[in-house]
Design a protein around this motif. Structure first.
Motif, PDB file in Angstrom:
ATOM      1  N   THR A  85       0.883  -1.315   0.142  1.00 35.53           N
ATOM      2  CA  THR A  85       0.019   0.179  -0.093  1.00 35.53           C
ATOM      3  C   THR A  85       0.870   1.155   0.029  1.00 35.53           C
ATOM      4  N   ASN A  86       0.249   2.306  -0.688  1.00 33.44           N
ATOM      5  CA  ASN A  86       0.694   3.524  -0.213  1.00 33.44           C
ATOM      6  C   ASN A  86       0.217   4.419   0.599  1.00 33.44           C
ATOM      7  N   ASP A  87      -0.910   3.909   1.340  1.00 31.58           N
ATOM      8  CA  ASP A  87      -1.822   4.556   2.176  1.00 31.58           C
ATOM      9  C   ASP A  87      -1.091   4.516   3.668  1.00 31.58           C
ATOM     10  N   TRP A  88      -0.335   5.387   3.992  1.00 32.71           N
ATOM     11  CA  TRP A  88       0.010   5.266   5.516  1.00 32.71           C
ATOM     12  C   TRP A  88      -0.786   4.982   6.540  1.00 32.71           C
ATOM     13  N   GLU A  89      -2.090   5.461   6.374  1.00 31.54           N
ATOM     14  CA  GLU A  89      -2.982   5.313   7.379  1.00 31.54           C
ATOM     15  C   GLU A  89      -3.420   4.090   7.636  1.00 31.54           C
ATOM     16  N   ASP A 207       4.761  -0.037  -4.424  1.00 31.28           N
ATOM     17  CA  ASP A 207       4.347   0.647  -3.372  1.00 31.28           C
ATOM     18  C   ASP A 207       5.119   1.001  -2.045  1.00 31.28           C
ATOM     19  N   ASP A 369      -5.748  -3.151   1.129  1.00 30.71           N
ATOM     20  CA  ASP A 369      -5.509  -1.988   1.619  1.00 30.71           C
ATOM     21  C   ASP A 369      -6.688  -1.213   1.110  1.00 30.71           C
ATOM     22  N   GLN A 370      -7.180  -1.154   0.170  1.00 35.75           N
ATOM     23  CA  GLN A 370      -8.342  -0.490  -0.588  1.00 35.75           C
ATOM     24  C   GLN A 370      -9.545  -1.050   0.197  1.00 35.75           C
ATOM     25  N   ARG A 373      -9.160   0.683   3.572  1.00 36.82           N
ATOM     26  CA  ARG A 373      -9.549   2.006   3.314  1.00 36.82           C
ATOM     27  C   ARG A 373     -11.125   2.539   3.409  1.00 36.82           C
TER      28      ARG A 373
END
Ligand SMILES: Cc1cc2nc3c(=O)[nH]c(=O)nc-3n(C[C@H](O)[C@H](O)[C@H](O)COP(=O)(O)OP(=O)(O)OC[C@H]3O[C@@H](n4cnc5c(N)ncnc54)[C@H](O)[C@@H]3O)c2cc1C
Length: 387
Positions: A85-89, A207, A369-370, A373
């Motif tokens: 993922t690139n989504d750090w949260e 990612d 990850d999506q 999210r």
């Protein structure tokens, strides 16, 4: 008061609000995959909500479920699951429930009798054609082959990037096997996900955060559910309890068309059959995933030990055979299906206190990850509504 279609119905508003007060659960969540479990965790921990998760399988984790087989090898029961993922949260959120094993995924593909790096890179072309191209020469090589055309489908997408010959070798048959239809009938985005690399990077994902949960996905998800307000009912289809258990709000992560009893017709899904084989050797193949874009009935062979880092004498490999029937794994990304989905989405909008989320609830391929999210975003929406 009567309980109908899983929601509390009554003649008067006062009676309805009394019934809601008496409901044992604030939220009924259908499906114990990553979407359902993220919501259960957030709702219980942040809002102290009482949550019932109902799951028709005998385990939590959804398709990310992993378990030790009879030979002590940690396997992914529903296909290789690699976290990236690139989504750090999202990464930070999941990191509360697991440590990570550093792992950068690699894929090889069996073409013309060779195992070649995939996605197509400088290294792939040099090995395939016995060349020693530089980045600039690869640009020129592909420029001579690619066809400029209007992009209406996945075939257009690939041929406009790498030309027909590479399309035939790497994509045409794989796509046909995977989706049961040629790339020319699939939305452009399906194959657009696969990049072309003009360097020697052999990794599959680019990612920022990549890895595997140290003790596996199931352990991570069990930790997410470890809250006294969360009850989990396994081996139970939502339909079995739809009219029995009162709740205030419903979160549905199963197939959206199933919720509406397929009233507009069934949404097509693609499924897979997994053939597991344990071998008395340390490793079978050089990397975790090898693609077979040719006449073999299977599309891929997986060997999870490369990703999990498990050290043991035996290894278990899995052959993946795509099929039309069976568990709904992949929403089929064709235009006519999106139109059908929109009919169900419109029905969903007409409901109050019912939320559809996840890969099956949104009829959209979501990576893990999506999915997390989307669940975190839905949680924020629910919180803002003061549920
Ligand atoms: C073969 C395969 C490989 C994948 N590989 C990757 C990967 O490498 N990396 C990545 O990021 N993502 C990968 N994914 C995607 C990943 O599996 C999803 O992002 C994730 O599973 C989404 O979670 P979810 O909760 O939305 O859905 P699911 O995991 O499908 O969970 C839904 C759950 O709902 C349950 N359910 C459905 N209907 C009912 C009902 N009526 N009653 C009770 N329970 C019900 C199902 O049994 C299931 O457990 C892969 C998916 C597949 C199919």
């Amino acid at each position: 008061m009567r309980v109908e279609r899983g929601r509390i119905r009554s003649g008067g508003r006062r009676e309805r609000s009394r019934a809601r007060r008496l409901a044992m659960f604030d939220f009924l969540i259908v499906g114990a995959g990553l979407s359902g479990c993220t919501l259960a965790e957030r709702l219980a921990n942040e809002l102290q909500a009482r949550v019932l998760v109902v799951e028709k399988r005998s385990h939590v984790g959804g398709n990310a479920y992993d378990a030790y087989d009879d030979n002590g090898v940690l396997v992914h029961k529903y296909g290789a699951h690699l976290f990236h993922t690139n989504d750090w949260e999202v990464y930070g959120y999941l990191s509360q429930f697991t440590e990570w094993r550093f792992y950068m995924h690699r894929v090889l593909t069996w073409v013309d009798g060779q195992l070649l790096p995939f996605p197509i890179s400088l290294e792939t072309l040099n090995q395939l054609y016995g060349l020693s191209l530089t980045t600039e020469e690869m640009e020129a090589f592909l420029a001579r082959r690619r066809e400029s055309r209007e992009i209406n489908n996945s075939e257009d997408m690939i041929i406009s990037q790498v030309g027909r010959e590479l399309y035939e070798k790497f994509f045409a048959n794989y796509t046909l096997k995977q989706w049961g239809m040629p790339a020319s009938e699939l939305e452009p985005e399906v194959c657009a996900r696969v990049p072309v690399r003009f360097n020697r990077d052999l990794h599959y994902f680019a990612d920022r955060y990549q890895g595997m949960p140290k003790q596996g996905y199931t352990r991570m998800i069990e930790r997410m559910l470890a809250h006294p307000n969360i009850k989990v009912l396994l081996n139970t289809d939502f339909e079995e309890i739809r009219h029995l258990i009162p709740y205030k709000s419903l979160i549905y992560t199963g197939p959206i068309d199933e919720y509406f009893h397929h009233k507009h017709g069934p949404l097509p899904y693609r499924s897979l059959r997994f053939e597991f084989e344990t071998l008395d050797q340390e490793f079978f193949q050089p990397v975790c995933v090898v693609n077979y874009p040719n006449h073999f009935d299977y599309t891929r062979i997986l060997e999870m030990k490369h990703a999990t880092g498990q050290q043991c004498r035996a290894t278990t490999i899995v052959r993946e055979y795509p099929q039309a029937q069976g568990e709904p794994f992949y929403p089929v990304p064709a235009r006519r299906n999106s139109e059908l989905y929109r009919k169900y989405a419109a029905e969903a909008e007409g409901l109050t206190d019912v939320y559809f989320v996840g890969r099956l609830g949104q009829y959209r391929y979501l990576n893990m990850d999506q999915a997390v999210r989307a669940a975190l975003d839905l949680f924020q929406r629910i919180r803002a509504q003061g549920r």
